[in-house]
Design a protein around this motif. Structure first.
Motif, mmCIF file in Angstrom:
data_model
loop_
_atom_site.group_PDB
_atom_site.id
_atom_site.type_symbol
_atom_site.label_atom_id
_atom_site.label_comp_id
_atom_site.label_asym_id
_atom_site.label_seq_id
_atom_site.Cartn_x
_atom_site.Cartn_y
_atom_site.Cartn_z
ATOM 1 N N GLN A 261 2.475 -21.693 -49.538
ATOM 2 C CA GLN A 261 2.558 -21.757 -48.084
ATOM 3 C C GLN A 261 3.287 -20.522 -47.559
ATOM 4 O OE1 GLN A 261 1.035 -24.168 -46.679
ATOM 5 N NE2 GLN A 261 1.659 -24.206 -44.544
ATOM 6 N N VAL A 262 2.799 -19.993 -46.456
ATOM 7 C CA VAL A 262 3.384 -18.814 -45.825
ATOM 8 C C VAL A 262 3.740 -19.160 -44.386
ATOM 9 C CG1 VAL A 262 2.969 -16.452 -45.060
ATOM 10 C CG2 VAL A 262 2.099 -17.212 -47.281
ATOM 11 N N GLN A 263 4.941 -18.835 -43.992
ATOM 12 C CA GLN A 263 5.339 -18.962 -42.591
ATOM 13 C C GLN A 263 5.452 -17.568 -41.990
ATOM 14 O OE1 GLN A 263 7.488 -20.684 -45.057
ATOM 15 N NE2 GLN A 263 5.899 -22.239 -44.902
ATOM 16 N N LEU A 264 4.844 -17.408 -40.829
ATOM 17 C CA LEU A 264 4.827 -16.108 -40.161
ATOM 18 C C LEU A 264 5.509 -16.228 -38.805
ATOM 19 C CD1 LEU A 264 1.093 -15.205 -40.869
ATOM 20 C CD2 LEU A 264 3.091 -14.444 -42.154
ATOM 21 N N VAL A 265 6.419 -15.310 -38.517
ATOM 22 C CA VAL A 265 7.134 -15.327 -37.246
ATOM 23 C C VAL A 265 7.029 -13.958 -36.595
ATOM 24 C CG1 VAL A 265 9.337 -15.690 -36.087
ATOM 25 C CG2 VAL A 265 8.732 -17.092 -38.073
ATOM 26 N N GLU A 266 6.405 -13.932 -35.426
ATOM 27 C CA GLU A 266 6.256 -12.687 -34.688
ATOM 28 C C GLU A 266 7.449 -12.453 -33.764
ATOM 29 O OE1 GLU A 266 2.045 -14.580 -34.743
ATOM 30 O OE2 GLU A 266 4.141 -15.219 -34.568
ATOM 31 N N SER A 267 7.699 -11.207 -33.476
ATOM 32 C CA SER A 267 8.722 -10.826 -32.503
ATOM 33 C C SER A 267 8.345 -9.480 -31.913
ATOM 34 C CB SER A 267 10.105 -10.760 -33.155
ATOM 35 O OG SER A 267 10.126 -9.791 -34.179
ATOM 36 N N GLY A 268 9.023 -9.111 -30.815
ATOM 37 C CA GLY A 268 8.818 -7.794 -30.235
ATOM 38 C C GLY A 268 7.973 -7.772 -28.975
ATOM 39 N N GLY A 269 7.435 -8.926 -28.602
ATOM 40 C CA GLY A 269 6.661 -8.967 -27.375
ATOM 41 C C GLY A 269 7.553 -8.831 -26.155
ATOM 42 N N GLY A 270 6.922 -8.665 -25.003
ATOM 43 C CA GLY A 270 7.697 -8.549 -23.780
ATOM 44 C C GLY A 270 6.870 -7.972 -22.655
ATOM 45 N N LEU A 271 7.558 -7.543 -21.608
ATOM 46 C CA LEU A 271 6.936 -6.970 -20.420
ATOM 47 C C LEU A 271 7.126 -5.458 -20.455
ATOM 48 C CD1 LEU A 271 5.656 -7.224 -17.579
ATOM 49 C CD2 LEU A 271 7.987 -7.569 -16.706
ATOM 50 N N VAL A 272 6.051 -4.728 -20.256
ATOM 51 C CA VAL A 272 6.110 -3.273 -20.273
ATOM 52 C C VAL A 272 5.154 -2.732 -19.216
ATOM 53 C CG1 VAL A 272 4.331 -3.078 -22.052
ATOM 54 C CG2 VAL A 272 6.023 -1.250 -21.791
ATOM 55 N N GLN A 273 5.473 -1.568 -18.686
ATOM 56 C CA GLN A 273 4.584 -0.932 -17.714
ATOM 57 C C GLN A 273 3.419 -0.262 -18.426
ATOM 58 O OE1 GLN A 273 7.001 1.706 -15.300
ATOM 59 N NE2 GLN A 273 7.312 0.089 -13.785
ATOM 60 N N ALA A 274 2.330 -0.123 -17.702
ATOM 61 C CA ALA A 274 1.171 0.575 -18.250
ATOM 62 C C ALA A 274 1.575 1.972 -18.713
ATOM 63 C CB ALA A 274 0.071 0.659 -17.205
ATOM 64 N N GLY A 275 1.065 2.340 -19.874
ATOM 65 C CA GLY A 275 1.429 3.617 -20.471
ATOM 66 C C GLY A 275 2.600 3.537 -21.431
ATOM 67 N N GLY A 276 3.283 2.421 -21.425
ATOM 68 C CA GLY A 276 4.441 2.238 -22.284
ATOM 69 C C GLY A 276 4.068 1.806 -23.687
ATOM 70 N N SER A 277 5.101 1.498 -24.469
ATOM 71 C CA SER A 277 4.918 1.150 -25.876
ATOM 72 C C SER A 277 5.710 -0.099 -26.219
ATOM 73 C CB SER A 277 5.388 2.292 -26.777
ATOM 74 O OG SER A 277 4.645 3.464 -26.562
ATOM 75 N N LEU A 278 5.215 -0.809 -27.202
ATOM 76 C CA LEU A 278 5.925 -1.922 -27.816
ATOM 77 C C LEU A 278 5.620 -1.904 -29.302
ATOM 78 C CD1 LEU A 278 5.294 -4.997 -25.454
ATOM 79 C CD2 LEU A 278 7.486 -3.871 -25.868
ATOM 80 N N ARG A 279 6.541 -2.439 -30.090
ATOM 81 C CA ARG A 279 6.283 -2.638 -31.507
ATOM 82 C C ARG A 279 6.481 -4.106 -31.835
ATOM 83 N NH1 ARG A 279 8.955 -0.355 -37.126
ATOM 84 N NH2 ARG A 279 10.628 -1.813 -36.571
ATOM 85 N N LEU A 280 5.422 -4.710 -32.312
ATOM 86 C CA LEU A 280 5.478 -6.096 -32.757
ATOM 87 C C LEU A 280 5.809 -6.135 -34.246
ATOM 88 C CD1 LEU A 280 2.319 -7.594 -31.008
ATOM 89 C CD2 LEU A 280 4.629 -7.284 -30.098
ATOM 90 N N TRP B 164 -1.524 -18.547 -39.786
ATOM 91 C CA TRP B 164 -1.260 -17.978 -38.467
ATOM 92 C C TRP B 164 0.236 -18.027 -38.170
ATOM 93 C CZ3 TRP B 164 -4.786 -15.460 -35.748
ATOM 94 C CH2 TRP B 164 -6.136 -15.798 -35.850
ATOM 95 N N GLY B 165 0.683 -17.044 -37.382
ATOM 96 C CA GLY B 165 1.991 -17.139 -36.768
ATOM 97 C C GLY B 165 1.881 -17.884 -35.447
ATOM 98 N N GLN B 166 3.016 -18.056 -34.782
ATOM 99 C CA GLN B 166 3.024 -18.844 -33.545
ATOM 100 C C GLN B 166 2.716 -18.007 -32.312
ATOM 101 O OE1 GLN B 166 5.700 -17.450 -34.714
ATOM 102 N NE2 GLN B 166 6.723 -16.642 -32.886
ATOM 103 N N GLY B 167 2.753 -16.691 -32.455
ATOM 104 C CA GLY B 167 2.379 -15.806 -31.367
ATOM 105 C C GLY B 167 3.552 -15.264 -30.583
ATOM 106 N N THR B 168 3.339 -14.105 -29.975
ATOM 107 C CA THR B 168 4.321 -13.490 -29.085
ATOM 108 C C THR B 168 3.564 -12.892 -27.904
ATOM 109 O OG1 THR B 168 6.202 -11.963 -28.958
ATOM 110 C CG2 THR B 168 4.328 -11.255 -30.290
#
Length: 120
Positions: A1-20, A110-114
């Motif tokens: 069994q594998v548990q997956l946990v995402e992080s790093g999501g959020g609100l960003v302006q167009a043209g910006g960057s995020l790392r999940l 599957w992870g739970q999503g961000t």
């Protein structure tokens, strides 16, 4: 069994960057290809990117090619999705997955999503 946990999501302006990030526990990820999918309300979950278990092969949806980069660190049991030049149409819930395949990815876990929200 594998548990997956995402992080790093959020609100960003167009043209910006995020790392999940997607951290795994329960079993090593080195046996699995890893993928990222995204979903908006009322639509099917769609493939974004995947990476082979060695990290030597990567695959991208046409809509993100050249802007997103997938990578993995098997020693840390973690997969990343670097998202640059974000657009409002990238707004979605992003889900990490462990499984097999390239662009035709078969999901075992599957992870739970961000949530990622890109404002215009």
């Amino acid at each position: 069994q594998v548990q997956l946990v995402e992080s790093g999501g959020g609100l960003v302006q167009a043209g910006g960057s995020l790392r999940l990030s997607c951290a795994a526990s329960g079993r090593t990820l080195s046996s699995y290809a890893m993928g990222w999918f995204r979903q908006t309300p009322g639509k099917e979950r769609e493939f974004v990117s995947s990476i082979s278990w060695t990290g030597g092969s990567t695959y991208y949806a046409d809509s993100v090619k050249g802007r997103f980069t997938i990578s993995r660190d098997n020693a840390k049991n973690t997969v990343y999705l670097q998202m640059n030049s974000l657009k409002p149409e990238d707004t979605a819930g992003y889900y990490c997955a462990a499984g097999f395949g390239g662009s035709k990815f078969v999901v075992n876990y599957w992870g739970q999503g961000t949530q990622v929200t890109v404002s215009s």
